[in-house]
Design a protein around this motif. Structure first.
Motif, PDB file in Angstrom:
ATOM      1  N   VAL A 263     -13.926   1.218  -0.315  1.00  0.00           N
ATOM      2  CA  VAL A 263     -12.766   0.608  -0.968  1.00  0.00           C
ATOM      3  C   VAL A 263     -12.762   1.016  -2.425  1.00  0.00           C
ATOM      4  CG1 VAL A 263     -12.667  -1.357   0.610  1.00  0.00           C
ATOM      5  CG2 VAL A 263     -14.086  -1.495  -1.444  1.00  0.00           C
ATOM      6  N   ASP A 264     -11.615   0.762  -3.104  1.00  0.00           N
ATOM      7  CA  ASP A 264     -11.536   1.045  -4.525  1.00  0.00           C
ATOM      8  C   ASP A 264     -11.884  -0.198  -5.336  1.00  0.00           C
ATOM      9  OD1 ASP A 264      -9.369  -0.592  -4.164  1.00  0.00           O
ATOM     10  OD2 ASP A 264      -7.866   0.984  -4.379  1.00  0.00           O
ATOM     11  N   ASP A 265     -11.766  -0.100  -6.646  1.00  0.00           N
ATOM     12  CA  ASP A 265     -12.159  -1.207  -7.519  1.00  0.00           C
ATOM     13  C   ASP A 265     -11.329  -2.461  -7.263  1.00  0.00           C
ATOM     14  OD1 ASP A 265     -14.041   0.381  -8.672  1.00  0.00           O
ATOM     15  OD2 ASP A 265     -12.826   0.953 -10.406  1.00  0.00           O
ATOM     16  N   GLU A 266     -10.020  -2.294  -7.098  1.00  0.00           N
ATOM     17  CA  GLU A 266      -9.148  -3.457  -6.907  1.00  0.00           C
ATOM     18  C   GLU A 266      -9.480  -4.193  -5.616  1.00  0.00           C
ATOM     19  OE1 GLU A 266      -4.363  -4.515  -6.687  1.00  0.00           O
ATOM     20  OE2 GLU A 266      -5.052  -2.446  -7.052  1.00  0.00           O
ATOM     21  N   ASP A 267      -9.693  -3.454  -4.526  1.00  0.00           N
ATOM     22  CA  ASP A 267     -10.027  -4.101  -3.247  1.00  0.00           C
ATOM     23  C   ASP A 267     -11.382  -4.791  -3.322  1.00  0.00           C
ATOM     24  OD1 ASP A 267      -7.671  -3.272  -2.120  1.00  0.00           O
ATOM     25  OD2 ASP A 267      -8.516  -1.413  -1.289  1.00  0.00           O
ATOM     26  N   LEU A 268     -12.321  -4.171  -4.006  1.00  0.00           N
ATOM     27  CA  LEU A 268     -13.650  -4.780  -4.105  1.00  0.00           C
ATOM     28  C   LEU A 268     -13.583  -6.082  -4.889  1.00  0.00           C
ATOM     29  CD1 LEU A 268     -16.640  -4.556  -3.476  1.00  0.00           C
ATOM     30  CD2 LEU A 268     -16.935  -3.309  -5.622  1.00  0.00           C
ATOM     31  N   VAL A 269     -12.796  -6.117  -5.954  1.00  0.00           N
ATOM     32  CA  VAL A 269     -12.653  -7.347  -6.734  1.00  0.00           C
ATOM     33  C   VAL A 269     -12.053  -8.458  -5.876  1.00  0.00           C
ATOM     34  CG1 VAL A 269     -11.425  -8.402  -8.668  1.00  0.00           C
ATOM     35  CG2 VAL A 269     -12.521  -6.177  -8.955  1.00  0.00           C
ATOM     36  N   GLU A 270     -11.064  -8.128  -5.055  1.00  0.00           N
ATOM     37  CA  GLU A 270     -10.455  -9.133  -4.176  1.00  0.00           C
ATOM     38  C   GLU A 270     -11.449  -9.617  -3.131  1.00  0.00           C
ATOM     39  OE1 GLU A 270      -6.962  -7.460  -2.505  1.00  0.00           O
ATOM     40  OE2 GLU A 270      -5.824  -7.436  -4.399  1.00  0.00           O
ATOM     41  N   ILE A 272     -14.741  -9.700  -3.389  1.00  0.00           N
ATOM     42  CA  ILE A 272     -15.740 -10.551  -4.052  1.00  0.00           C
ATOM     43  C   ILE A 272     -15.148 -11.930  -4.350  1.00  0.00           C
ATOM     44  CG2 ILE A 272     -17.118 -10.817  -6.156  1.00  0.00           C
ATOM     45  CD1 ILE A 272     -17.461  -7.804  -6.205  1.00  0.00           C
ATOM     46  N   ALA A 273     -13.881 -11.971  -4.732  1.00  0.00           N
ATOM     47  CA  ALA A 273     -13.230 -13.270  -4.988  1.00  0.00           C
ATOM     48  C   ALA A 273     -13.175 -14.116  -3.725  1.00  0.00           C
ATOM     49  CB  ALA A 273     -11.831 -13.033  -5.551  1.00  0.00           C
ATOM     50  N   GLU A 274     -12.935 -13.479  -2.580  1.00  0.00           N
ATOM     51  CA  GLU A 274     -12.923 -14.221  -1.318  1.00  0.00           C
ATOM     52  C   GLU A 274     -14.315 -14.749  -0.982  1.00  0.00           C
ATOM     53  OE1 GLU A 274     -10.978 -12.455   2.029  1.00  0.00           O
ATOM     54  OE2 GLU A 274      -9.566 -11.341   0.780  1.00  0.00           O
ATOM     55  N   ILE A 275     -15.334 -13.950  -1.243  1.00  0.00           N
ATOM     56  CA  ILE A 275     -16.708 -14.396  -0.979  1.00  0.00           C
ATOM     57  C   ILE A 275     -17.040 -15.603  -1.848  1.00  0.00           C
ATOM     58  CG2 ILE A 275     -19.133 -13.745  -1.159  1.00  0.00           C
ATOM     59  CD1 ILE A 275     -17.802 -12.496   1.212  1.00  0.00           C
ATOM     60  N   ARG A 276     -16.636 -15.545  -3.108  1.00  0.00           N
ATOM     61  CA  ARG A 276     -16.933 -16.655  -4.015  1.00  0.00           C
ATOM     62  C   ARG A 276     -16.200 -17.931  -3.627  1.00  0.00           C
ATOM     63  NH1 ARG A 276     -16.579 -13.547  -9.907  1.00  0.00           N
ATOM     64  NH2 ARG A 276     -18.674 -12.601  -9.841  1.00  0.00           N
ATOM     65  N   ALA A 277     -15.082 -17.818  -2.938  1.00  0.00           N
ATOM     66  CA  ALA A 277     -14.317 -19.000  -2.526  1.00  0.00           C
ATOM     67  C   ALA A 277     -14.932 -19.691  -1.319  1.00  0.00           C
ATOM     68  CB  ALA A 277     -12.874 -18.609  -2.224  1.00  0.00           C
ATOM     69  N   LEU A 278     -15.904 -19.073  -0.664  1.00  0.00           N
ATOM     70  CA  LEU A 278     -16.545 -19.668   0.508  1.00  0.00           C
ATOM     71  C   LEU A 278     -17.598 -20.681   0.089  1.00  0.00           C
ATOM     72  CD1 LEU A 278     -16.970 -16.415   2.664  1.00  0.00           C
ATOM     73  CD2 LEU A 278     -15.071 -18.054   2.686  1.00  0.00           C
ATOM     74  N   ASP A 279     -17.982 -21.524   1.043  1.00  0.00           N
ATOM     75  CA  ASP A 279     -18.974 -22.579   0.786  1.00  0.00           C
ATOM     76  C   ASP A 279     -20.317 -22.164   1.369  1.00  0.00           C
ATOM     77  OD1 ASP A 279     -20.373 -24.844   0.276  1.00  0.00           O
ATOM     78  OD2 ASP A 279     -19.169 -26.187   1.525  1.00  0.00           O
ATOM     79  N   PRO A 280     -21.319 -21.871   0.537  1.00  0.00           N
ATOM     80  CA  PRO A 280     -22.620 -21.468   1.080  1.00  0.00           C
ATOM     81  C   PRO A 280     -23.400 -22.612   1.719  1.00  0.00           C
ATOM     82  CG  PRO A 280     -22.735 -21.647  -1.291  1.00  0.00           C
ATOM     83  CD  PRO A 280     -21.295 -21.871  -0.921  1.00  0.00           C
ATOM     84  N   LYS A 281     -22.963 -23.857   1.497  1.00  0.00           N
ATOM     85  CA  LYS A 281     -23.632 -25.024   2.089  1.00  0.00           C
ATOM     86  C   LYS A 281     -22.584 -25.900   2.756  1.00  0.00           C
ATOM     87  CE  LYS A 281     -27.248 -25.023  -1.459  1.00  0.00           C
ATOM     88  NZ  LYS A 281     -27.908 -25.808  -2.527  1.00  0.00           N
TER      89      LYS A 281
END
Length: 506
Positions: A263-270, A272-281
């Motif tokens: 992926v390119d930079d823009e897709d990778l940023v999106e 990562i944002a989705e990963i951060r929105a998830l609940d690890p617990k």
């Protein structure tokens, strides 16, 4: 040398701690919650103890108690108290590292309670019972119970699984979850334990992993994130590659991730944002115990003359009264020696508990006042002016032993204009200075390190050596390994990690 049996007479001194002195030591280091529970148990056990009302404020309270006849007027009680205080407390203070002489100085006896109120002849049974019922009325008893993670999953399991065998397996897996919703269980051992095929365990687990909240029954973080992405219908090949290489994301190696995911930079940023929105617990939101607020034992407020007013929190001080009138009346009706001994022992225990609680409050106030005097700069100007302080300094200033100060500062909290702090917070080691020999508190140095790191430029990250140089310019003589230790204790990453994190945010 001949070995034989013989008799010898030796004279020696030994220390014997009475149960009352052991109780006094234990009361000193109790928190306010433990102390209340202990006093409640004593009130149930001792018929001569009564709970004091709000008017009977202890030292530092808003009101002074009315003068009462000193407790322990009887010959047995007075002799016992005088004897024990002189021989027990003084002996311990002089022969061991415990300052019980300061814990129990000679003071007037504990006030006795008045006659218990009697019901008037005209009062009805209904009025008497209604008053006691209103006192025991507790609104918190009607609060609904919070739903637990296990109960929620069991409700979903009964709808999703029809076979009793599958429900048995599902119940076992639910009971094996930790508080965060993770399943740290060997499925092969579980299959052998339950006497079923491994394929059937995995089949039931696949169903359970579809339950709410999304991400439960995961065996690791990557699987937890994967389950949540599947639930959101966002688990495509690029996201799967990112999850499989989640450790690269933790290390902020974004260039490697772009190449692996394609992926390119823009897709990778999106992504990562989705990963951060998830609940690890995902399971932590269920059945969590309510947060208990910290109740301070001491209040510190600014006075009109620029000094500080230190007073005890009377709400945290349980008050007990010794009912001398009831003792004088009931001792006359004792039928044998056993009953008299029980009543006398109850009176002595009640007197000692009341005196111990009073002296505990006075000792806390004394220690807290000296801490406020020593840390006046912190209260006035903030953590940067926190002085290095140890137990010996406080003990020498107030004439007590270090062990007594240590017990007093355990599990006690002080409310100040800058927040609520544990008393032990004000004690920190000293770091030598480079100018005029002035020392600095380790806590204040940690605060300076945190401030410098938070204010650093993303393009000019401070290394540990640079932080050492800045601190030495400010008069703090500190080694690089000490800076690294403080930084790791505050869970702050190295300069390399911080550079990657801040560049990722840009």
């Amino acid at each position: 040398m001949a070995i034989s049996t013989k008799l010898e007479m030796r004279q020696s001194q030994s220390l014997i701690m009475t149960p009352q002195l052991m109780q006094a030591i234990k009361l000193l280091q109790m928190s306010n919650l433990d102390l209340v529970a202990y006093v409640e148990a004593e009130l149930e056990r001792n018929p001569l103890l009564e709970k004091g009302d709000a008017a009977d404020a202890g030292p530092g309270g808003d009101e002074e108690p009315e003068p009462r006849e000193p407790a322990g007027d009887g010959p047995e009680a007075s002799d016992w108290m005088q004897n024990d205080l002189e021989t027990g407390a003084e002996a311990i203070a002089s022969r061991m590292d415990t300052d019980l002489g300061n814990v129990f100085p000679d003071e007037p006896g504990v006030p006795a309670s008045p006659d218990p109120a009697l019901l008037k002849a005209g009062d009805s049974y209904k009025n008497a019972t209604s008053s006691s019922t209103s006192e025991d009325y507790n609104l918190e008893a009607f609060v609904a119970e919070e739903a637990s993670l296990g109960a929620s999953l069991e409700e979903q399991m009964h709808l999703a699984l029809s076979s009793e065998a599958d429900r048995l397996i599902g119940g076992h897996l639910i009971n094996s979850l930790d508080e965060n919703g993770y399943l740290y269980l060997d499925l092969a051992e579980t299959a052998e334990l339950l006497g079923v095929d491994l394929a059937r365990i995995e089949s039931v687990l696949a169903v359970l992993q579809t339950f709410e909240p999304a991400g439960v029954f995961a065996r690791n973080l990557a699987e937890c994130l994967k389950l949540q992405l599947i639930d959101k219908n966002r688990f495509d090949p690029a996201m799967a590659a990112l999850i499989d290489n989640i450790e690269l994301l933790a290390r902020r190696e974004l260039a490697a991730l772009k190449k692996i995911c394609g992926v390119d930079d823009e897709d990778l940023v999106e992504m990562i944002a989705e990963i951060r929105a998830l609940d690890p617990k995902p399971g932590s939101a269920f059945g969590s115990s309510p947060v208990q607020p910290v109740v301070p034992d001491v209040f510190v407020r600014p006075a009109n003359d620029g000094s500080w007013t230190v007073e005890l929190n009377s709400d945290t001080l349980p008050r007990v009264l010794v009912n001398q009138t009831y003792y004088a009346r009931i001792i006359k009706t004792a039928r044998n020696v056993t009953e008299k001994e029980y009543l006398t022992d109850s009176l002595q225990t009640a007197n000692w508990l009341a005196k111990s609680l009073d002296q505990r409050a006075r000792t806390i106030l004394k220690v807290s006042t000296e801490i406020v005097r020593q840390q006046d700069g912190f209260l006035s100007y903030g953590i940067a002016h926190l002085r290095p302080l140890n137990l010996r300094t406080i003990a020498d200033a107030i004439g007590m032993h270090e062990s007594t100060v240590s017990r007093v500062t355990s599990n006690k909290y002080m409310s100040t204009p800058r927040g609520i702090f544990e008393l032990k917070y004000f004690f920190s080691s000293a770091i030598s200075g480079t100018v005029d020999g002035d020392s600095h508190s380790a806590e204040s140095v940690r605060h300076k390190i945190r401030q410098m790191i938070e204010a650093e430029d993303p393009k000019a990250i401070l290394s540990d050596d640079t932080i050492v140089k800045i601190l030495r310019d400010e008069g703090v003589d500190i080694a690089r390994r000490t800076v690294a230790k403080y930084r790791e204790a505050m869970k702050i990453g190295s300069s390399v990690q911080r550079r990657r994190e801040k560049n990722a945010r840009l």
